[in-house]
Design an enzyme around this catalytic site. Structure first.
Site, mmCIF file in Angstrom:
data_model
loop_
_atom_site.group_PDB
_atom_site.id
_atom_site.type_symbol
_atom_site.label_atom_id
_atom_site.label_comp_id
_atom_site.label_asym_id
_atom_site.label_seq_id
_atom_site.Cartn_x
_atom_site.Cartn_y
_atom_site.Cartn_z
ATOM 1 N N HIS A 150 37.233 -30.664 -75.609
ATOM 2 C CA HIS A 150 38.545 -30.057 -75.865
ATOM 3 C C HIS A 150 38.476 -28.791 -76.705
ATOM 4 C CE1 HIS A 150 38.172 -32.100 -79.761
ATOM 5 N NE2 HIS A 150 39.188 -31.369 -80.190
ATOM 6 N N LYS A 154 36.827 -22.928 -78.923
ATOM 7 C CA LYS A 154 36.595 -22.438 -80.291
ATOM 8 C C LYS A 154 35.296 -21.644 -80.406
ATOM 9 C CE LYS A 154 39.283 -25.351 -83.370
ATOM 10 N NZ LYS A 154 39.248 -26.369 -84.450
ATOM 11 N N HIS A 204 46.887 -29.433 -78.513
ATOM 12 C CA HIS A 204 47.790 -28.930 -79.563
ATOM 13 C C HIS A 204 49.228 -28.814 -79.065
ATOM 14 C CE1 HIS A 204 45.045 -28.167 -82.863
ATOM 15 N NE2 HIS A 204 44.194 -27.573 -82.041
#
Length: 282
Positions: A150, A154, A204
């Site tokens: 997930h 990043k 999110h």
């Protein structure tokens, strides 16, 4: 001239020894300037950058025209894959895909000391919750992979932002909020992971539509997406962050229950999580 100089500089960064980087450099110049310049740079840098034997082989292939024709094929990736010797082909079995997902999770979490084993924690919580809520075993398996991957987006966010000890600026917040979208872009480009891309990128999102990256509301969030969102929040609040220490489990559950009451997180998913925690399974 300036562009040509930039191409030389870019090619130089990608070479590690005189015998390596020929393909990289040729591709750079072929894409930017065409075959004539690609051949010229190889000939010019023969001995200096590249093994002369390799350059001679390349130039011989280039003269036949077959090399440039092959680079123009519509499905170049498939053409390259067909060159792989049969005895060296690795089939993307479910077991190998699981290992690949876990390996990337280690890479993702190693990016920052504050995310140590975060992806594994999210994967474990999501899988446990999915099973507890009675979803099929295939969905439980997919949730594990989605949890592990997930945060792959990043990898595209600077550590200066991720590890910043104080409040983020508006621009920095915007960059952080791009990472679920980057996760989606990466996973949709890998055929075996396309089916988990949307769930993985929804970690999110909020039921009231105030999450990110898409800002979708409850009607557009599947149960697996809702589960992953709760699992991600649970593990994140339980870990140290640059701007706060890890929270005790009681406080974590209080925050999650409050958010479920405000229609940000799924009440059913939070209840499942709380039940698992009370049984010592999480």
């Amino acid at each position: 001239m300036a562009r040509d100089t930039r191409m030389v500089s870019r090619a130089r960064r990608h070479r590690s020894s005189p015998g390596s980087g020929l393909a990289q450099t040729v591709e750079v110049f072929y894409t930017a300037f065409g075959p004539v310049r690609a051949e010229e740079i190889a000939r010019t840098r023969r001995n200096e950058w590249f093994d002369p034997t390799l350059v001679d082989v390349f130039l011989a292939e280039a003269r036949t025209g077959r090399l440039w024709e092959s680079l123009g094929e519509p499905d170049l990736a498939r053409s390259v894959s067909l060159m792989e010797p049969p005895d060296r082909i690795l089939v993307a079995t479910p077991e190998r895909l699981d290992l690949t997902a876990r390996a990337f999770a280690w890479i993702i979490d190693a990016k920052s000391p504050f995310t140590y084993r975060h992806s594994e924690g999210v994967a474990r919580a999501a899988a446990k919750m999915t099973e507890h809520m009675g979803l099929p075993a295939s969905v439980v398996h997919d949730q594990t992979r989605a949890g592990l991957l997930h945060d792959i987006g990043k990898l595209g966010v600077s550590n200066r932002i991720l590890d910043k000890p104080g409040p983020l600026t508006g621009e920095e917040c915007a960059k952080v909020k791009q990472h679920p979208g980057l996760t989606y872009e990466v996973l949709t480009r890998v055929a075996p992971f396309q089916n988990i891309a949307e769930v993985a990128a929804s970690h999110h999102e909020k039921l009231d539509g105030m999450g990110y990256h898409r800002g979708v509301s409850a009607e557009e969030l599947s149960v697996p997406s809702r589960i992953l969102s709760v699992a991600n929040a649970f593990d994140a609040l339980s870990q140290d962050r640059p701007y706060r220490p890890a929270m005790p489990i009681e406080k974590v559950l209080t925050i999650l229950k409050k958010e479920s009451g405000q229609q940000k997180l799924s009440p059913d998913c939070v209840e499942a999580l709380e039940d698992l925690v009370s049984k010592g399974e999480l």
